[in-house]
Design an enzyme around this catalytic site. Structure first.
Site, PDB file in Angstrom:
ATOM      1  N   LYS A  37      89.807  72.064  59.964  1.00  0.00           N
ATOM      2  CA  LYS A  37      88.621  71.514  60.615  1.00  0.00           C
ATOM      3  C   LYS A  37      87.761  72.603  61.261  1.00  0.00           C
ATOM      4  CE  LYS A  37      89.537  67.334  59.362  1.00  0.00           C
ATOM      5  NZ  LYS A  37      88.709  66.674  58.329  1.00  0.00           N
TER       6      LYS A  37
ATOM      7  N   SER B 227      84.492  67.010  60.415  1.00  0.00           N
ATOM      8  CA  SER B 227      85.398  67.903  61.123  1.00  0.00           C
ATOM      9  C   SER B 227      86.138  67.063  62.160  1.00  0.00           C
ATOM     10  CB  SER B 227      84.644  69.078  61.737  1.00  0.00           C
ATOM     11  OG  SER B 227      85.526  69.979  62.366  1.00  0.00           O
TER      12      SER B 227
ATOM     13  N   TYR C 121      95.851  71.089  60.243  1.00  0.00           N
ATOM     14  CA  TYR C 121      94.664  70.260  60.464  1.00  0.00           C
ATOM     15  C   TYR C 121      93.611  71.035  61.242  1.00  0.00           C
ATOM     16  CZ  TYR C 121      91.976  66.030  61.580  1.00  0.00           C
ATOM     17  OH  TYR C 121      90.993  65.090  61.701  1.00  0.00           O
TER      18      TYR C 121
END
Length: 258
Positions: free
Chosen positions: A159, A141, A155
């Site tokens: 994550k 992550s 993104y």
């Protein structure tokens, strides 16, 4: 003599995105700890170089292609009959733009690699490790998996999702002896971060050095970047019996950005 719990002797480790950056650094760390390491990624040339350097194996695989992932895990299992560790590391930075303006095709591409691709790998690893009754899965992550960040919605979303999947799988696989944890690196030095800085400098119309200081180094307690091998050593902790009682966990590797 009791075996050193930090060693991975006799273990087989698969590292996705293993041709550069954190993946490459972790491949070296795992190999030094005694693991047989299989590095995977889209481009075979860098993978073969890493594999040669560590005495490991290289398998080309695009994680966003489920058939590729299934074939890769079949080959990986054929090497030594098992898969003990998965570092689910393949991913990309995604588009850098505000939500109102982001190119949704680029947004979806990022999710297909960072999240859907990660899930393809998790499915195959879960099947193999469940049958074995052992294993350690490490999802890559990010600090952006626990806090939102401007211009990085794809993104961030991917994550954050990986943290939730980590906790879910830890509960699912705990009864069969498989551990699932997540690493959350901060800003890691290397070519990927250089590209992000260049894109941000262009998007924001100011020098990359200013963005670097304000957003990455000055805000860290240690006042510096994280080195890829430092993330690799944290991955070794989760991969090895040093963390034998730890699952569903998440660890920051960020030089103190809190």
């Amino acid at each position: 003599m009791t075996q050193d719990p930090s060693r991975l002797d006799g273990k087989v480790a698969v590292i996705t995105g293993g041709g550069s950056g954190i993946g490459e650094a972790t491949a070296h760390v795992f190999a030094q700890a005694g693991a047989t390491v299989i590095v995977t990624g889209r481009r075979i040339e860098p993978l073969e170089k890493v594999a040669k350097d560590i005495g490991g194996h290289a398998i080309a695989c695009d994680v966003s292609n489920q058939d590729d992932v299934r074939a890769m895990f079949t080959k990986a299992k054929d090497i030594a009959g098992r898969v003990d560790v998965l570092l689910n590391n393949a991913g990309g930075p995604g588009p850098i733009a505000p939500v109102a303006e982001v190119d949704m095709n680029e947004w979806i591409t990022c999710m297909n690699i960072n999240l859907v691709g990660a899930m393809y790998c998790l499915q195959e690893a879960a099947k193999i490790m469940t049958a074995q009754g052992s294993g350690s899965i490490i999802n890559m992550s990010s600090l952006m998996g626990i806090q939102g960040y401007p211009m990085r919605s794809a993104y961030v979303a991917s994550k954050f999702a990986l943290i939730g999947i980590t906790e879910t799988m830890a509960r699912e696989l705990g009864p069969v002896g498989v551990r699932v944890n997540a690493l959350m690196p901060g800003a890691v030095s290397g070519a990927n971060m250089d590209r992000i800085l260049a894109k941000r400098a262009e998007a924001e119309g100011r020098p990359a050095a200013d963005i670097e200081r304000e957003n990455y180094t000055d805000v860290a307690a240690l006042k510096r970047w994280v080195a890829p091998e430092e993330v690799g050593r944290a991955a070794l902790y989760y991969a090895s019996d040093l963390s034998s009682a730890i699952t569903g966990d998440k660890m920051k590797v960020d030089c103190g950005r809190f």
